[in-house]
Design a protein around this motif. Sequence first.
Motif, PDB file in Angstrom:
ATOM      1  N   LYS A  18     -13.438  49.161  26.383  1.00 50.25           N
ATOM      2  CA  LYS A  18     -12.624  48.179  26.565  1.00 50.25           C
ATOM      3  C   LYS A  18     -13.035  46.876  25.509  1.00 50.25           C
ATOM      4  CE  LYS A  18     -11.187  49.039  31.567  1.00 50.25           C
ATOM      5  NZ  LYS A  18     -10.577  48.632  32.736  1.00 50.25           N
ATOM      6  N   GLN A  19     -14.644  46.506  25.262  1.00 47.31           N
ATOM      7  CA  GLN A  19     -14.345  46.019  24.412  1.00 47.31           C
ATOM      8  C   GLN A  19     -14.049  46.190  23.340  1.00 47.31           C
ATOM      9  OE1 GLN A  19     -18.531  44.515  24.826  1.00 47.31           O
ATOM     10  NE2 GLN A  19     -18.284  43.682  27.304  1.00 47.31           N
ATOM     11  N   GLU A  20     -14.030  45.600  22.153  1.00 47.93           N
ATOM     12  CA  GLU A  20     -13.920  46.272  20.647  1.00 47.93           C
ATOM     13  C   GLU A  20     -14.607  46.365  20.222  1.00 47.93           C
ATOM     14  OE1 GLU A  20     -12.112  43.581  16.119  1.00 47.93           O
ATOM     15  OE2 GLU A  20     -12.034  42.241  18.529  1.00 47.93           O
ATOM     16  N   GLN A  24     -14.758  50.661  18.439  1.00 45.13           N
ATOM     17  CA  GLN A  24     -15.024  50.633  17.144  1.00 45.13           C
ATOM     18  C   GLN A  24     -15.942  51.505  17.215  1.00 45.13           C
ATOM     19  OE1 GLN A  24     -16.286  47.163  15.500  1.00 45.13           O
ATOM     20  NE2 GLN A  24     -13.747  45.922  15.272  1.00 45.13           N
ATOM     21  N   LYS A  25     -16.843  52.262  17.432  1.00 40.84           N
ATOM     22  CA  LYS A  25     -17.854  53.244  17.480  1.00 40.84           C
ATOM     23  C   LYS A  25     -17.269  54.302  18.606  1.00 40.84           C
ATOM     24  CE  LYS A  25     -22.146  50.085  18.737  1.00 40.84           C
ATOM     25  NZ  LYS A  25     -22.752  50.777  20.040  1.00 40.84           N
ATOM     26  N   ARG A  26     -16.441  54.099  19.438  1.00 42.69           N
ATOM     27  CA  ARG A  26     -15.629  55.296  19.837  1.00 42.69           C
ATOM     28  C   ARG A  26     -14.726  55.875  18.527  1.00 42.69           C
ATOM     29  NH1 ARG A  26     -10.327  57.061  22.582  1.00 42.69           N
ATOM     30  NH2 ARG A  26     -11.500  58.873  23.568  1.00 42.69           N
ATOM     31  N   ASN A  27     -14.647  55.086  17.745  1.00 40.58           N
ATOM     32  CA  ASN A  27     -13.171  55.693  17.019  1.00 40.58           C
ATOM     33  C   ASN A  27     -14.420  56.267  15.745  1.00 40.58           C
ATOM     34  OD1 ASN A  27     -10.655  54.665  18.230  1.00 40.58           O
ATOM     35  ND2 ASN A  27     -10.869  52.419  17.368  1.00 40.58           N
ATOM     36  N   SER A  28     -14.609  55.158  15.431  1.00 35.07           N
ATOM     37  CA  SER A  28     -16.229  55.719  14.142  1.00 35.07           C
ATOM     38  C   SER A  28     -16.347  57.146  14.258  1.00 35.07           C
ATOM     39  CB  SER A  28     -16.968  55.035  13.804  1.00 35.07           C
ATOM     40  OG  SER A  28     -18.015  55.560  13.156  1.00 35.07           O
TER      41      SER A  28
END
Length: 209
Positions: A18-20, A24-28
């Motif tokens: 939920k934290q930005e 970002q890590k997951r999207n990376s």
Amino acid sequence: MSEHEDLQLVGDFPFVPKQERAQQKRNSLLESGRELFIKNGYEPTTAKEIATHAGVAIGTFYRYFSDKRQLLMALLQDQLDKMLPPEPNWIRTNPEELLAAILENHYKQLEQIGLHQVLPELIIRDPELAEVLIQSRKNWHKRILAGLQLAKKKGRTWPDLELEMVAWSILVILENVPKKEKEVGQKTDYMELAKLICRLVFPPKGMTI
């Protein structure tokens, strides 16, 4: 609403951020997986390689995904509808020009996503994914068939068309455009492709039916 909404490709994720910063890590990881699957193929790519490419530890990978299959299915879940051929509109004033524009946009988008290159390798190994793709094709066929039936009611099509066969024929043609480009080494002329498809549906202008 997605046509395959009831066919979930992925189960519960180990952790949904939920934290930005975590997002970002997951999207990376998702983007790294996409790039490596396209470049190296699905089978040779490992979770460790995806994590390294994303600049995170392997433990971080398993925090968000159970394995590389879940990561790939998460990618496909979001992009599957965009990877299907577009739905022509047969009752517009100039269906050829409209279809050509739609096709050009679709294949540019498909090339940007890139995951269609991985699907042939996966389908033979993954019955669940194969079933989802089959259902998606059936849904597309229903939509295109409905459009053809409407055009026929308005007297615009060849009168003796077997519409279900025409719908499947159009789908097969559109699905194989990337394969044709790869084998022939030549980009598709979308207006010529649109003309070919429209000739299956409509008599030439000025011809009495």
